[in-house]
Design a protein around this motif. Structure first.
Motif: not given
Length: 167
Positions: A53-72
């Motif tokens: 499994q590969y998991t992406i985690t946002d680290l409190g970024s200012t502009n966010g992280t999105r996967v398939n246009s959904q903020e995660i």
């Protein structure tokens, strides 16, 4: 091996292999994938690899992280997921045999990766909802300028006539 394929102009044509268990992405030079772009935070996100499994985690970024246009905040990745780190886009890809996709996961949208640079079609036309510009207005302006020019010449003639006939 899983890979991030650059989709945005800043990273187009670049592939980033996810060879480590943890891959950090951000603007800071200490990250494994450095993105020098104003929309990317210093430490933007983390992609971790545990088992299949590969998991992406946002680290409190200012502009966010999105996967398939959904903020995660955190998301399990599937092949063909479109990842946005700030304004930079990547396509996550991996051999299906290397990845275990959760049974309840919704399928990723269909993405076709074209080889080589993208070009505009030869028959590219205006995309305006009002249609292409009309060229008929040019004729009206010529008539307006011609009438104004004739009026100016008549006024000059009248002025000269009145100056020379008065004296």
């Amino acid at each position: 091996m899983a890979v991030l394929i650059g989709m945005s102009p800043e990273v187009k044509g670049k592939n980033f292999e996810l060879a480590s268990e943890k891959v950090t992405i951000g603007r800071n030079a200490a990250n494994m994938i450095v993105l020098d772009h104003p929309t990317v935070s210093g430490r933007h996100c983390l992609i971790s690899h545990v088992g299949k499994q590969y998991t992406i985690t946002d680290l409190g970024s200012t502009n966010g992280t999105r996967v398939n246009s959904q903020e995660i905040r955190e998301h399990t990745l599937r092949p063909k997921d479109l990842i946005q780190v700030g304004a930079i886009e990547f396509l996550f890809d991996a051999d299906p045999s290397e990845i275990e996709v959760p049974a309840d996961a919704t399928p990723a949208p269909e993405v076709v990766v074209a080889e080589g640079p993208a070009t505009a079609p030869i028959s590219f036309t205006s995309l305006s909802p009002f249609g292409p510009r009309t060229r008929d207005r040019g004729t009206a302006w010529y008539v307006v300028f011609a009438v104004a020019g004739v009026a100016a010449l008549l006024a000059l003639g009248w002025f000269l006539y009145s100056v020379f006939t008065a004296g």
